[in-house]
Structure formats: C-alpha cells, structure tokens
Design a protein around this motif. Sequence first.
Motif, short mmCIF file in Angstrom:
data_model
loop_
_atom_site.label_atom_id
_atom_site.label_comp_id
_atom_site.label_asym_id
_atom_site.label_seq_id
_atom_site.Cartn_x
_atom_site.Cartn_y
_atom_site.Cartn_z
N ASP A 1 -6.84 1.71 -0.17
CA ASP A 1 -7.28 0.82 -1.25
C ASP A 1 -6.25 0.87 -2.36
O ASP A 1 -6.04 1.92 -2.96
N ASN A 2 -5.58 -0.27 -2.64
CA ASN A 2 -4.57 -0.30 -3.69
C ASN A 2 -5.09 -0.95 -4.98
O ASN A 2 -4.31 -1.38 -5.81
N GLN A 3 -6.38 -1.04 -5.13
CA GLN A 3 -7.08 -1.63 -6.27
C GLN A 3 -7.06 -3.15 -6.25
O GLN A 3 -7.69 -3.79 -7.10
N ILE A 4 -6.33 -3.75 -5.31
CA ILE A 4 -6.30 -5.21 -5.18
C ILE A 4 -6.85 -5.61 -3.83
O ILE A 4 -7.61 -6.57 -3.72
N GLN A 5 -6.47 -4.86 -2.79
CA GLN A 5 -6.91 -5.14 -1.43
C GLN A 5 -7.27 -3.84 -0.72
O GLN A 5 -6.92 -2.75 -1.16
N ILE A 6 -7.95 -4.00 0.42
CA ILE A 6 -8.29 -2.89 1.30
C ILE A 6 -7.52 -3.10 2.61
O ILE A 6 -7.39 -4.23 3.07
N CYS A 7 -7.03 -2.01 3.17
CA CYS A 7 -6.33 -2.08 4.45
C CYS A 7 -6.92 -1.02 5.38
O CYS A 7 -7.00 0.15 5.02
N ASN A 8 -7.31 -1.46 6.55
CA ASN A 8 -7.80 -0.55 7.58
C ASN A 8 -6.72 -0.44 8.65
O ASN A 8 -6.19 -1.46 9.09
N VAL A 9 -6.38 0.79 9.03
CA VAL A 9 -5.36 0.99 10.06
C VAL A 9 -6.00 1.73 11.22
O VAL A 9 -6.66 2.75 11.03
N GLN A 10 -5.80 1.18 12.41
CA GLN A 10 -6.17 1.88 13.64
C GLN A 10 -4.87 2.33 14.28
O GLN A 10 -3.98 1.52 14.51
N HIS A 11 -4.76 3.63 14.51
CA HIS A 11 -3.57 4.19 15.15
C HIS A 11 -3.95 4.60 16.56
O HIS A 11 -4.59 5.63 16.78
N HIS A 12 -3.57 3.76 17.53
CA HIS A 12 -3.81 4.05 18.94
C HIS A 12 -2.62 4.87 19.44
O HIS A 12 -1.48 4.46 19.28
N PHE A 13 -2.90 6.00 20.05
CA PHE A 13 -1.81 6.86 20.50
C PHE A 13 -2.05 7.34 21.92
O PHE A 13 -3.20 7.47 22.37
N PHE B 1 0.85 -1.19 0.00
CA PHE B 1 0.00 0.00 0.00
C PHE B 1 0.88 1.24 0.00
O PHE B 1 2.02 1.21 0.45
N SER B 2 0.34 2.32 -0.51
CA SER B 2 1.04 3.59 -0.60
C SER B 2 0.26 4.63 0.19
O SER B 2 -0.96 4.51 0.37
N LEU B 3 0.94 5.67 0.63
CA LEU B 3 0.24 6.78 1.28
C LEU B 3 -0.80 7.38 0.34
O LEU B 3 -1.82 7.92 0.78
#
Length: 187
Positions: free
Chosen positions: A148-160, A118-120
């Motif tokens: 979304d990189n057109q192949i997969q979806i990535c969800n990121v949770q950033h706990h801080f 994935f890219s920013l």
Amino acid sequence: MNRQQRLKLYNNQERAHTEGTVEQINDQWIFFDAETEEASLMEDFLQQDVEIFRLNRWKSGVLVEAGKISIGKEILLLRDHDLLRVRKHIIYSLERLLDSMNDDAFFQFVTTLNSLDFSLYDCLYCYNHLTFLTDDTRKDGVNFIVFDNQIQICNVQHHFCYFEKVSDRFEFTLNTGKRLIIEKLIS
C-alpha cells in the motif's frame, strides 16, 4: 549481484524512513511522526539508523542515547524541533523471502515493484510459504504479498518452483485492475 548491490536497492527505496521532529518534554525526548502526528519515545529507536537535518543536509548516524546521535566519531546532541528520519524495517517474512531469492529474481521483483510506484517499505502483509517447506530437493508453491503506497494497493503472487529448473513468476495486480506478470527461469 552481491550483497552490496542488494543493499543499494534497499537503500534507494522510496518511503524507507519515517520523518518527524523531536522535542524534549519532562526530561524525555519525544519523536513526532510528521505524517501521522503520533508521538513515540526516542528510547524506542536506540541503536537504530537515523538521519538528522543539520546545516541544510541530512547526516546519517546511530541513535546511541535518547538525545544523542553518533555520526562517525562525532556525537550530536538533539535540539528541540530537530528534523529526524528514522529508517523503517521491512516485514520479517518479506525480508526472509527476498534473502531466499536468486539475484535475477530479486532484481526483477524489486525493479518491477518500483516501476509501479511501490516500495519494499510499503509492504503490509507477506505470507512466505517457502519458510514452511522442509524438503530440500523440491520446493514449489505461492507466496502472497500486499503493498500500500497510500495511493494504490498492489497484490503480488509469487509462484515458485525450485527443483531441476528454477522458476520465479510474479503476478502484480493493482486495485485499478492493472496486471503485470514477469517470469524468471533458470535451468
């Protein structure tokens, strides 16, 4: 990590550009996105970084007029069917979040994201909870980012948690069910 090193990470991201061709139609320069085939006026990209493919290589410059690219001291005139790349923008809330991260957390987040292909620039949505916190002494919560990189979806949770100790925890979850958790602690 200084600002130049961060910029280098930004510049080396996949899918950082929209690629397409240009044509002059009725005295207006039109950009045709190669992927979506959507047409846009070149005037919409004025003063933006662009790259033009000439003499078998990409040349970087700035679009100064609808049909002119400034490359150093040289002005290149566009020709019909020239191949162009226009730099995409990172979603503002993600950009603010990245700017607020310490260098180690930033590097860990970006390199892990890239290792998952994935890219920013694949960011569809970013909820940056940090922008809503006004207490200067203690900041904690969760940010949500979807890629979304057109192949997969990535969800990121950033706990801080930024208080006596600095803690950044990133939970990456792909639509395939693959999960990855990284945590950066600074005391």
